[in-house]
Design a protein around this motif. Sequence first.
Motif, mmCIF file in Angstrom:
data_model
loop_
_atom_site.group_PDB
_atom_site.id
_atom_site.type_symbol
_atom_site.label_atom_id
_atom_site.label_comp_id
_atom_site.label_asym_id
_atom_site.label_seq_id
_atom_site.Cartn_x
_atom_site.Cartn_y
_atom_site.Cartn_z
ATOM 1 N N THR A 197 0.843 -1.192 0.000
ATOM 2 C CA THR A 197 0.000 0.000 0.000
ATOM 3 C C THR A 197 0.881 1.245 0.000
ATOM 4 O OG1 THR A 197 -1.740 -1.122 1.250
ATOM 5 C CG2 THR A 197 -1.830 1.276 1.193
ATOM 6 N N LEU A 198 0.666 2.116 -0.989
ATOM 7 C CA LEU A 198 1.353 3.397 -1.059
ATOM 8 C C LEU A 198 0.379 4.482 -0.620
ATOM 9 C CD1 LEU A 198 2.953 3.083 -4.629
ATOM 10 C CD2 LEU A 198 3.718 2.045 -2.492
ATOM 11 N N SER A 199 0.869 5.492 0.089
ATOM 12 C CA SER A 199 -0.015 6.586 0.497
ATOM 13 C C SER A 199 0.754 7.893 0.514
ATOM 14 C CB SER A 199 -0.618 6.305 1.879
ATOM 15 O OG SER A 199 0.379 6.229 2.862
ATOM 16 N N ARG A 200 -0.006 8.987 0.429
ATOM 17 C CA ARG A 200 0.578 10.326 0.476
ATOM 18 C C ARG A 200 -0.516 11.326 0.815
ATOM 19 N NH1 ARG A 200 1.707 10.780 -6.050
ATOM 20 N NH2 ARG A 200 -0.482 10.706 -6.730
ATOM 21 N N ILE A 203 7.588 0.107 5.588
ATOM 22 C CA ILE A 203 8.902 0.194 4.954
ATOM 23 C C ILE A 203 9.321 1.660 4.972
ATOM 24 C CG2 ILE A 203 10.259 -0.217 2.880
ATOM 25 C CD1 ILE A 203 9.201 -2.776 4.064
ATOM 26 N N ASP A 204 10.401 1.981 5.659
ATOM 27 C CA ASP A 204 10.850 3.369 5.764
ATOM 28 C C ASP A 204 11.289 3.878 4.392
ATOM 29 O OD1 ASP A 204 12.867 5.629 6.267
ATOM 30 O OD2 ASP A 204 12.022 5.306 8.273
ATOM 31 N N ARG A 205 10.792 5.048 4.019
ATOM 32 C CA ARG A 205 11.080 5.598 2.677
ATOM 33 C C ARG A 205 12.561 5.939 2.496
ATOM 34 N NH1 ARG A 205 11.157 11.098 1.767
ATOM 35 N NH2 ARG A 205 10.014 10.845 -0.191
ATOM 36 N N ASP A 206 13.284 6.096 3.599
ATOM 37 C CA ASP A 206 14.697 6.449 3.494
ATOM 38 C C ASP A 206 15.631 5.278 3.779
ATOM 39 O OD1 ASP A 206 14.185 9.175 2.890
ATOM 40 O OD2 ASP A 206 13.754 9.542 5.002
ATOM 41 N N ASP A 246 15.749 -6.124 -3.302
ATOM 42 C CA ASP A 246 15.915 -5.594 -4.661
ATOM 43 C C ASP A 246 14.584 -5.099 -5.210
ATOM 44 O OD1 ASP A 246 18.623 -6.142 -4.648
ATOM 45 O OD2 ASP A 246 18.366 -8.142 -5.513
ATOM 46 N N VAL A 247 13.523 -5.889 -4.978
ATOM 47 C CA VAL A 247 12.197 -5.523 -5.473
ATOM 48 C C VAL A 247 11.751 -4.187 -4.873
ATOM 49 C CG1 VAL A 247 9.758 -6.139 -5.469
ATOM 50 C CG2 VAL A 247 11.489 -7.889 -5.950
ATOM 51 N N PHE A 248 11.924 -4.052 -3.564
ATOM 52 C CA PHE A 248 11.455 -2.831 -2.910
ATOM 53 C C PHE A 248 12.374 -1.649 -3.173
ATOM 54 C CE2 PHE A 248 8.529 -5.567 -0.709
ATOM 55 C CZ PHE A 248 7.434 -4.743 -0.544
ATOM 56 N N TYR A 249 13.652 -1.900 -3.412
ATOM 57 C CA TYR A 249 14.544 -0.807 -3.777
ATOM 58 C C TYR A 249 14.028 -0.124 -5.043
ATOM 59 C CZ TYR A 249 18.735 1.734 -5.167
ATOM 60 O OH TYR A 249 19.611 2.716 -5.544
ATOM 61 N N ASN A 250 13.665 -0.929 -6.026
ATOM 62 C CA ASN A 250 13.174 -0.373 -7.291
ATOM 63 C C ASN A 250 11.796 0.260 -7.121
ATOM 64 O OD1 ASN A 250 15.476 -1.236 -8.710
ATOM 65 N ND2 ASN A 250 14.605 -3.271 -9.026
ATOM 66 N N LEU A 251 10.908 -0.407 -6.358
ATOM 67 C CA LEU A 251 9.549 0.104 -6.178
ATOM 68 C C LEU A 251 9.550 1.440 -5.442
ATOM 69 C CD1 LEU A 251 6.440 -0.117 -6.174
ATOM 70 C CD2 LEU A 251 6.650 -1.437 -4.059
ATOM 71 N N ASN A 304 3.578 0.478 3.014
ATOM 72 C CA ASN A 304 3.254 -0.613 3.931
ATOM 73 C C ASN A 304 3.096 -1.910 3.153
ATOM 74 O OD1 ASN A 304 3.117 0.902 6.371
ATOM 75 N ND2 ASN A 304 1.137 1.684 5.728
ATOM 76 N N VAL A 305 3.557 -3.012 3.748
ATOM 77 C CA VAL A 305 3.380 -4.315 3.113
ATOM 78 C C VAL A 305 2.522 -5.187 4.015
ATOM 79 C CG1 VAL A 305 5.533 -4.211 1.827
ATOM 80 C CG2 VAL A 305 5.541 -5.203 4.101
ATOM 81 N N ASP A 306 1.635 -5.945 3.419
ATOM 82 C CA ASP A 306 0.751 -6.863 4.134
ATOM 83 C C ASP A 306 1.268 -8.274 3.895
ATOM 84 O OD1 ASP A 306 -1.378 -7.933 5.509
ATOM 85 O OD2 ASP A 306 -2.705 -7.956 3.775
ATOM 86 N N ILE A 307 1.750 -8.940 4.962
ATOM 87 C CA ILE A 307 2.343 -10.261 4.802
ATOM 88 C C ILE A 307 1.554 -11.306 5.582
ATOM 89 C CG2 ILE A 307 4.665 -9.393 4.356
ATOM 90 C CD1 ILE A 307 5.390 -10.019 7.221
ATOM 91 N N GLY A 308 1.493 -12.504 5.026
ATOM 92 C CA GLY A 308 0.914 -13.638 5.711
ATOM 93 C C GLY A 308 2.026 -14.429 6.377
#
Length: 317
Positions: A199-202, A270-273, A237-242, A255-259
């Motif tokens: 989930t992305l938000s702003r 996930i901290d943006r920095d 790697d995936v989240f670095y690019n995203l 935010n990531v939703d994990i099972g």
Amino acid sequence: MFLEKHSRFFRQYDLRFSPRNKRAALLPIDASDENYSVRDAIETHMKGEKALSVQPNGDIIELVDIKNDKNLDVVVLLFHRASPNAADPMYRKKALEDSGKKIKIRQIKKDDDEEQAVSSHLVISKKSISPGVYRSVLEEVPGISMSYIRPIIGQALNEYKYPLSEKDKAETYTTFAPEGVKSENLTQALKKGELHLVTLSRLAKPDAVDCEGYFEPTFEYMKLRVKSKVDGDNWKDVFYNLVKSAKGKGWEHFNVDIGLDDNRRRTVNIDRDDYAKEVLFVRSELVEFKSELVPCSDVVVNDIVAGGAKLLASRNG
């Protein structure tokens, strides 16, 4: 969520108790009857029938029992959530009849002066890990979380005034701040579990829609469903690019939703920095019990306390 008969999940917290006036001494968790303590503050609040809060839907969160367990060196707070408006519980069974399988249901009726209720234990170690900070575990029960009980403890401490020192009789009080203990990392969690959503938000732009003075934009969200495999080996790697791409387009929160492997789900920020670093998050721990546990008790349950104290001891070890 239904409670199991022989198991409970516990979430770990570090509880910070700080004097409002920095010149005052720290209030200990427990002390003799002649001295000030956190336990005395909460117990006084409970005996005054003030250790409760009423939710917007009419449910009541209430502290109903306190135990100073000297053998396990813990203080235990027992909370209730009572719901006057909850529907009566139902039970079902499948019965084989001549006409084929039938499901029969049965409802348990409550009396007019009864409320459906559950209880939860907060087990607090009396040994500080740093000045004013104590380890604790909270029994996870639907409707009773730290966000609900924090105001009750905070109010009890706010009303419990004590002098700055023996010489300075000016009064102060203690503040309360719980912090969930981050005990799991995302790499290990994704080796055993799976990623469901991102989930992305702003903050929404003021002119995003024509509000005509009636509405004010707050946040906007975008949900991304995971199509390809994201696991403990490739998530960085995936989240670095995203995150790098999304930041360039104005998205601020991730935010990531994990099972998880215990059939529970957790939302992790996930901290943006620091999106290329390891991510730690708070995870609940499962404790098994030989005895059968009830959903609600009016006194502290020793078996549950022993299970919580064992978790606390494992952190010390």
